[in-house]
Design a protein around this motif. Structure first.
Motif, PDB file in Angstrom:
ATOM      1  N   LEU A 130       0.863  -1.188   0.032  1.00 61.83           N
ATOM      2  CA  LEU A 130       0.223   0.069   0.015  1.00 61.83           C
ATOM      3  C   LEU A 130       0.899   1.356  -0.067  1.00 61.83           C
ATOM      4  O   LEU A 130       1.514   1.441   1.035  1.00 61.83           O
ATOM      5  N   PHE A 131       0.642   1.976  -1.064  1.00 61.55           N
ATOM      6  CA  PHE A 131       1.643   3.273  -1.155  1.00 61.55           C
ATOM      7  C   PHE A 131       0.575   4.566  -0.841  1.00 61.55           C
ATOM      8  O   PHE A 131      -0.404   4.246  -1.106  1.00 61.55           O
ATOM      9  N   PHE A 132       1.212   5.611  -0.209  1.00 67.67           N
ATOM     10  CA  PHE A 132       0.650   6.651   0.152  1.00 67.67           C
ATOM     11  C   PHE A 132       1.340   7.827   0.388  1.00 67.67           C
ATOM     12  O   PHE A 132       2.421   7.551   0.683  1.00 67.67           O
ATOM     13  N   VAL A 133       0.771   9.073   0.322  1.00 65.60           N
ATOM     14  CA  VAL A 133       1.668  10.279   0.819  1.00 65.60           C
ATOM     15  C   VAL A 133       1.155  10.567   2.141  1.00 65.60           C
ATOM     16  O   VAL A 133       0.024  10.765   2.487  1.00 65.60           O
ATOM     17  N   ASP A 140       5.228   6.950   1.637  1.00 63.47           N
ATOM     18  CA  ASP A 140       5.538   6.082   2.466  1.00 63.47           C
ATOM     19  C   ASP A 140       4.862   4.891   1.952  1.00 63.47           C
ATOM     20  O   ASP A 140       4.066   4.859   1.007  1.00 63.47           O
ATOM     21  N   SER A 141       4.852   3.728   2.764  1.00 64.82           N
ATOM     22  CA  SER A 141       4.053   2.522   2.190  1.00 64.82           C
ATOM     23  C   SER A 141       3.944   1.656   3.512  1.00 64.82           C
ATOM     24  O   SER A 141       4.476   1.923   4.599  1.00 64.82           O
ATOM     25  N   CYS A 142       2.879   0.840   3.489  1.00 64.06           N
ATOM     26  CA  CYS A 142       2.669  -0.333   4.424  1.00 64.06           C
ATOM     27  C   CYS A 142       2.209  -1.725   3.685  1.00 64.06           C
ATOM     28  O   CYS A 142       2.432  -1.680   2.395  1.00 64.06           O
ATOM     29  N   ALA A 179      -2.775   3.992  -3.158  1.00 64.30           N
ATOM     30  CA  ALA A 179      -2.722   2.990  -4.031  1.00 64.30           C
ATOM     31  C   ALA A 179      -2.272   1.726  -3.753  1.00 64.30           C
ATOM     32  O   ALA A 179      -1.151   1.390  -3.131  1.00 64.30           O
ATOM     33  N   PHE A 180      -3.088   0.697  -3.813  1.00 59.40           N
ATOM     34  CA  PHE A 180      -2.867  -0.577  -3.482  1.00 59.40           C
ATOM     35  C   PHE A 180      -2.578  -1.557  -4.644  1.00 59.40           C
ATOM     36  O   PHE A 180      -3.123  -1.630  -5.655  1.00 59.40           O
ATOM     37  N   VAL A 181      -1.547  -2.215  -4.395  1.00 60.15           N
ATOM     38  CA  VAL A 181      -0.778  -3.152  -5.663  1.00 60.15           C
ATOM     39  C   VAL A 181      -0.759  -4.465  -5.056  1.00 60.15           C
ATOM     40  O   VAL A 181       0.186  -4.985  -4.296  1.00 60.15           O
ATOM     41  N   MET A 259       2.153 -12.389   6.143  1.00 55.99           N
ATOM     42  CA  MET A 259       2.720 -11.843   4.871  1.00 55.99           C
ATOM     43  C   MET A 259       3.152 -10.335   4.835  1.00 55.99           C
ATOM     44  O   MET A 259       2.075  -9.659   5.344  1.00 55.99           O
ATOM     45  N   GLY A 260       3.943  -9.775   4.175  1.00 57.57           N
ATOM     46  CA  GLY A 260       4.069  -8.439   4.129  1.00 57.57           C
ATOM     47  C   GLY A 260       5.143  -7.748   3.290  1.00 57.57           C
ATOM     48  O   GLY A 260       6.070  -8.778   2.946  1.00 57.57           O
ATOM     49  N   TYR A 261       5.403  -6.380   3.280  1.00 55.04           N
ATOM     50  CA  TYR A 261       6.499  -5.820   2.467  1.00 55.04           C
ATOM     51  C   TYR A 261       7.266  -4.966   3.339  1.00 55.04           C
ATOM     52  O   TYR A 261       6.972  -3.673   3.542  1.00 55.04           O
TER      53      TYR A 261
END
Length: 502
Positions: A130-133, A140-142, A179-181, A259-261
């Motif tokens: 998950l990308f975001f400002v 940033d990302s989660c 933005a979710f990828v 799971m995650g990034y």
């Protein structure tokens, strides 16, 4: 004054009088804000432009994104730097001791790379980056995952991934340009392979209104869970990649896979480009009565004082088998071998501390339930029912009879540890039960169903011995406990009348 209150007040007095070590930064107060304690609803962000987020997050911006931090669950060894410590023998402390690593091929944090391509396994497809400002204006990302819903377009993550208090600000702000990828693969050579299911822009986010984002308050709390609705496309997100089934629980013991990034730039495999996974065993998370652990800047409290302020925290799960860097915030915790989502990663210790841990918020009715009712108003979730059945003919006195209670879930959720009560009225005795874990009395059985899923009923049986001199009909009552998410409680109870004969 009650004894418990005396102990807590005394502990706070000790904390206020203890001398602070030199050259240590100021630590935020540990008491949660009063307004956060009183809230129990949900709030949503302003409407966003999904198409703008999709265009904004180019491959270059994704590569430069940092990772949202993990709220700390407790201090590590006093004086230890976050990047790792050394013991007296000069060897580096490991976040997870070797004896506690359950993941095949797991590293010092208990994690291993997920096998590529991520499109191969359902759990990898449903999980994404998950990308975001963020509220401070930085990329940033989660981590996040798709969760089953009637709308078929909801992503679940941590609340600190959607809302935070920027440095120097007094109040929190919503993050922007989500933005979710799904199945993101940062090492793929082309955009198509890096984003095999595309980029899904966020339209709106929801969080519990008790979540304020204040460090030292509810940043590490049961409110740290959020939902994001993604914008429309030719088909829904859920149809494109699948979804995890939310499992209602208050925490407890599970064997989970997560799971995650994690996203520490420049450090493989923790640079946000690999999907990692870990196997762990959970327990009820513990913490201070006031909602936070002792700050690292304070000297060690006496053992008696520490015991007085440490307690179990219903609604949260903790594992000491897995410990991951920032960027894994919001990642799913699944019951091993299933798609049952029991938690969302919320917090953990800094990397490098000995005996590292990770904490997830359980998907309970009080937290997840409050936001999903707003985000998915057409969805029916905790719809439990019970139906009793017995023999159609009269029961012979002095004989035994078996009664069956069929418990069904008609909602979108699964549920763990569901209480069922069977009560007997009349001249008879309960002699045996089956299908669940039960505590039996002569005229009552208090049972717990380990797990129940939509379209998979569970049958609990009770064997009843009828007295030889029984005259009046026997009455058996059954009840299954549900929550405020259940739209109708009329079918949560059932009764059965059994006549007797000689």
């Amino acid at each position: 004054m009650p004894k418990t209150l005396v102990i807590v007040v005394a502990t706070l007095a000790w904390l206020s009088l203890a001398p602070a070590p030199p050259a240590v930064r100021t630590v935020a107060p540990i008491r949660p804000p009063a307004q956060a304690q009183a809230r129990s609803g949900a709030v949503s962000s302003p409407l966003m432009r999904p198409g703008h987020a999709v265009r904004y997050w180019t491959a270059e911006r994704q590569a430069a994104a940092h990772a949202a931090g993990l709220p700390g669950t407790s201090a590590g060894p006093r004086g230890a730097p976050p990047g790792g410590t050394a013991n007296l023998a000069g060897t580096r402390r490991h976040s997870v001791p070797a004896a506690k690593r359950l993941t095949p091929g797991g590293d010092a944090n208990g994690y291993a790379r997920v096998r590529r391509p991520y499109t191969r396994a359902a759990t990898s497809r449903i999980t994404g980056r998950l990308f975001f400002v963020n509220a401070g204006g930085h990329g940033d990302s989660c981590s996040a995952s798709v969760v089953r819903s009637a709308a078929e377009k909801l992503v679940v993550t941590a609340a600190h991934c959607v809302y935070s208090v920027p440095a120097g600000a007094a109040n929190g702000r919503w993050h922007q340009h989500f933005a979710f990828v799904p199945a993101y693969d940062g090492r793929a050579a082309t955009v198509k392979k890096r984003e095999p299911y595309g980029r899904w822009g966020g339209r709106r986010a929801w969080k519990p209104d008790g979540y304020t984002g204040l460090t030292g308050g509810d940043w590490n709390s049961v409110h740290d869970i959020a939902l994001i609705e993604v914008g429309p496309r030719k088909r829904t997100l859920q149809k494109a990649v699948g979804a995890f089934t939310p499992m209602r629980s208050q925490g407890g013991r599970h064997t989970i896979a997560t799971m995650g990034y994690p996203g520490v730039l420049g450090r493989q495999p923790y640079d946000g480009r690999d999907q990692l996974w870990c196997l762990g065993r959970t327990r009820q998370a513990t913490g201070m009565v006031l909602g936070a652990t002792l700050p690292a800047a304070l000297p060690a409290a006496p053992a008696e004082a520490r015991r007085s302020v440490t307690t179990a925290r219903p609604g949260r799960l903790e594992t000491h088998n897995c410990h991951l860097h920032k960027g894994h915030s919001g990642g799913p915790w699944l019951v091993k071998g299933t798609r049952d989502l029991v938690g969302v990663l919320s917090a953990g210790k800094e990397d490098g501390y000995a005996a590292g841990n990770a904490v997830a918020n359980a998907l309970n009715a009080e937290g997840y339930g409050t936001i999903v009712r707003r985000a998915d108003p057409r969805g029916v979730y905790d719809a439990l029912s019970i139906k009793l059945r017995g023999p159609a003919r009269p029961v012979r006195r002095g004989a035994s009879v078996t009664v069956t209670a069929t418990v069904r879930m008609r909602g979108l959720m699964a549920a763990a540890r569901v209480p069922v009560t069977l009560t007997l009225a009349g001249e008879a005795t309960l002699t045996a039960t089956g299908g669940a874990t039960c505590v039996r009395e002569p005229a009552k059985a208090s049972c717990t169903i380990a797990a129940i899923h939509p379209r998979r009923p569970v049958r609990v049986t009770a064997t009843i011995a009828v007295a030889r001199d029984a005259r009046a009909p026997l009455r058996v009552a059954g009840h299954v406990a549900s929550t405020a998410l259940d739209p109708s409680r009329n079918d949560n109870s059932s009764t059965l009348r059994l006549t007797t004969r000689s």
